[in-house]
Design a protein around this motif. Sequence first.
Motif, PDB file in Angstrom:
ATOM      1  N   THR A  47      41.045  42.343  36.032  1.00  0.00           N
ATOM      2  CA  THR A  47      41.176  42.120  34.599  1.00  0.00           C
ATOM      3  C   THR A  47      41.903  40.799  34.354  1.00  0.00           C
ATOM      4  O   THR A  47      43.071  40.655  34.707  1.00  0.00           O
ATOM      5  CB  THR A  47      41.970  43.270  33.945  1.00  0.00           C
ATOM      6  N   PRO A  48      41.214  39.814  33.777  1.00  0.00           N
ATOM      7  CA  PRO A  48      41.842  38.514  33.499  1.00  0.00           C
ATOM      8  C   PRO A  48      42.948  38.632  32.456  1.00  0.00           C
ATOM      9  O   PRO A  48      42.970  39.598  31.702  1.00  0.00           O
ATOM     10  CB  PRO A  48      40.677  37.675  32.969  1.00  0.00           C
ATOM     11  N   PRO A  49      43.855  37.652  32.419  1.00  0.00           N
ATOM     12  CA  PRO A  49      43.740  36.386  33.128  1.00  0.00           C
ATOM     13  C   PRO A  49      44.034  36.561  34.630  1.00  0.00           C
ATOM     14  O   PRO A  49      44.940  37.300  35.016  1.00  0.00           O
ATOM     15  CB  PRO A  49      44.794  35.495  32.476  1.00  0.00           C
ATOM     16  N   CYS A  50      43.243  35.873  35.438  1.00  0.00           N
ATOM     17  CA  CYS A  50      43.445  35.903  36.884  1.00  0.00           C
ATOM     18  C   CYS A  50      44.613  34.983  37.221  1.00  0.00           C
ATOM     19  O   CYS A  50      44.691  33.857  36.726  1.00  0.00           O
ATOM     20  CB  CYS A  50      42.183  35.448  37.595  1.00  0.00           C
ATOM     21  N   LEU A  51      45.530  35.486  38.026  1.00  0.00           N
ATOM     22  CA  LEU A  51      46.732  34.749  38.404  1.00  0.00           C
ATOM     23  C   LEU A  51      46.452  33.996  39.704  1.00  0.00           C
ATOM     24  O   LEU A  51      46.240  34.612  40.742  1.00  0.00           O
ATOM     25  CB  LEU A  51      47.903  35.710  38.563  1.00  0.00           C
ATOM     26  N   LEU A  52      46.454  32.655  39.625  1.00  0.00           N
ATOM     27  CA  LEU A  52      46.057  31.817  40.750  1.00  0.00           C
ATOM     28  C   LEU A  52      47.236  30.975  41.237  1.00  0.00           C
ATOM     29  O   LEU A  52      47.663  30.055  40.537  1.00  0.00           O
ATOM     30  CB  LEU A  52      44.903  30.903  40.346  1.00  0.00           C
ATOM     31  N   PRO A  53      47.770  31.265  42.427  1.00  0.00           N
ATOM     32  CA  PRO A  53      48.881  30.476  42.964  1.00  0.00           C
ATOM     33  C   PRO A  53      48.437  29.081  43.395  1.00  0.00           C
ATOM     34  O   PRO A  53      47.354  28.912  43.965  1.00  0.00           O
ATOM     35  CB  PRO A  53      49.357  31.280  44.176  1.00  0.00           C
ATOM     36  N   GLN A  54      49.311  28.102  43.144  1.00  0.00           N
ATOM     37  CA  GLN A  54      49.073  26.749  43.633  1.00  0.00           C
ATOM     38  C   GLN A  54      49.002  26.777  45.160  1.00  0.00           C
ATOM     39  O   GLN A  54      49.573  27.653  45.814  1.00  0.00           O
ATOM     40  CB  GLN A  54      50.222  25.819  43.228  1.00  0.00           C
ATOM     41  N   LEU A  55      48.332  25.777  45.718  1.00  0.00           N
ATOM     42  CA  LEU A  55      48.239  25.536  47.159  1.00  0.00           C
ATOM     43  C   LEU A  55      47.520  26.650  47.913  1.00  0.00           C
ATOM     44  O   LEU A  55      47.732  26.852  49.104  1.00  0.00           O
ATOM     45  CB  LEU A  55      49.627  25.285  47.775  1.00  0.00           C
ATOM     46  N   GLN A  56      46.660  27.387  47.211  1.00  0.00           N
ATOM     47  CA  GLN A  56      45.838  28.420  47.827  1.00  0.00           C
ATOM     48  C   GLN A  56      44.434  28.317  47.264  1.00  0.00           C
ATOM     49  O   GLN A  56      44.226  27.784  46.171  1.00  0.00           O
ATOM     50  CB  GLN A  56      46.390  29.815  47.533  1.00  0.00           C
ATOM     51  N   ASP A  57      43.477  28.874  48.006  1.00  0.00           N
ATOM     52  CA  ASP A  57      42.110  28.959  47.516  1.00  0.00           C
ATOM     53  C   ASP A  57      41.970  30.165  46.607  1.00  0.00           C
ATOM     54  O   ASP A  57      42.466  31.237  46.928  1.00  0.00           O
ATOM     55  CB  ASP A  57      41.114  29.147  48.671  1.00  0.00           C
ATOM     56  N   VAL A  58      41.297  29.981  45.494  1.00  0.00           N
ATOM     57  CA  VAL A  58      40.794  31.125  44.744  1.00  0.00           C
ATOM     58  C   VAL A  58      39.420  31.395  45.359  1.00  0.00           C
ATOM     59  O   VAL A  58      38.656  30.472  45.627  1.00  0.00           O
ATOM     60  CB  VAL A  58      40.717  30.866  43.223  1.00  0.00           C
ATOM     61  N   VAL A  59      39.146  32.652  45.637  1.00  0.00           N
ATOM     62  CA  VAL A  59      37.884  33.047  46.261  1.00  0.00           C
ATOM     63  C   VAL A  59      37.117  33.905  45.261  1.00  0.00           C
ATOM     64  O   VAL A  59      37.655  34.880  44.738  1.00  0.00           O
ATOM     65  CB  VAL A  59      38.128  33.822  47.574  1.00  0.00           C
ATOM     66  N   VAL A  60      35.870  33.519  45.021  1.00  0.00           N
ATOM     67  CA  VAL A  60      35.025  34.238  44.078  1.00  0.00           C
ATOM     68  C   VAL A  60      33.743  34.632  44.811  1.00  0.00           C
ATOM     69  O   VAL A  60      33.021  33.769  45.313  1.00  0.00           O
ATOM     70  CB  VAL A  60      34.673  33.371  42.846  1.00  0.00           C
ATOM     71  N   ASP A  61      33.494  35.937  44.901  1.00  0.00           N
ATOM     72  CA  ASP A  61      32.250  36.434  45.482  1.00  0.00           C
ATOM     73  C   ASP A  61      31.280  36.719  44.343  1.00  0.00           C
ATOM     74  O   ASP A  61      31.644  37.388  43.369  1.00  0.00           O
ATOM     75  CB  ASP A  61      32.493  37.711  46.285  1.00  0.00           C
ATOM     76  N   VAL A  62      30.062  36.224  44.493  1.00  0.00           N
ATOM     77  CA  VAL A  62      29.047  36.365  43.449  1.00  0.00           C
ATOM     78  C   VAL A  62      27.769  36.920  44.072  1.00  0.00           C
ATOM     79  O   VAL A  62      27.369  36.512  45.161  1.00  0.00           O
ATOM     80  CB  VAL A  62      28.756  35.003  42.780  1.00  0.00           C
ATOM     81  N   ILE A  63      27.147  37.856  43.371  1.00  0.00           N
ATOM     82  CA  ILE A  63      25.840  38.376  43.754  1.00  0.00           C
ATOM     83  C   ILE A  63      24.892  38.048  42.609  1.00  0.00           C
ATOM     84  O   ILE A  63      25.170  38.376  41.450  1.00  0.00           O
ATOM     85  CB  ILE A  63      25.881  39.898  44.005  1.00  0.00           C
TER      86      ILE A  63
END
Length: 177
Positions: A47-63
């Motif tokens: 459930t957004p907002p998605c919390l994204l830490p600096q200096l890391q990859d956000v990974v999104v899986d899509v079908i």
Amino acid sequence: MNFTVFKVVAVLCGLFELARGQSTDVHQCLVSKGNLPLNAHVHGCTTPPCLLPQLQDVVVDVIFEAPRTISNMTTLATAILNFIIEVNIPYDLQANSVTCNFFTNTFCPILQGEIVQYRLNMFIESFFPVNTVATVEFKVRDNEAGEDIWCVRVPIRILPPQPAAVSDSLPALLTAK
């Protein structure tokens, strides 16, 4: 015959992922004409907002289902910030923009009707200010047709860098109620 078996296996794998509840509440893009994919999952976020830490990859899986045979695609990301007016800022995904390199169940060219599993990685740079609230649109464009295949829009908030021990458990922390 082999293609039919492959397609059935791909669909079953996609349905298995959906059944596991790996989905993020994403929305249709406002500018792009791309459709929503069958499923999109931002790791660590339902459930957004998605919390994204600096200096890391956000990974999104899509079908998604291929609307036609496609052999050349590019992944694009745009951050939308609301100051007094809305500002769209394209984000260069660099090597991660080569869509065909990140399919997890197939390879290019993809065939019309094929169910494709794709993994997007986007590095959150340190120049993204902590506590920035924005909306990000991710899309895949068919370079030959000049059309967007799919597009998702998701609100985010940038977090400070997380220590390794914390970031390893971050998805569990973000989904805990």
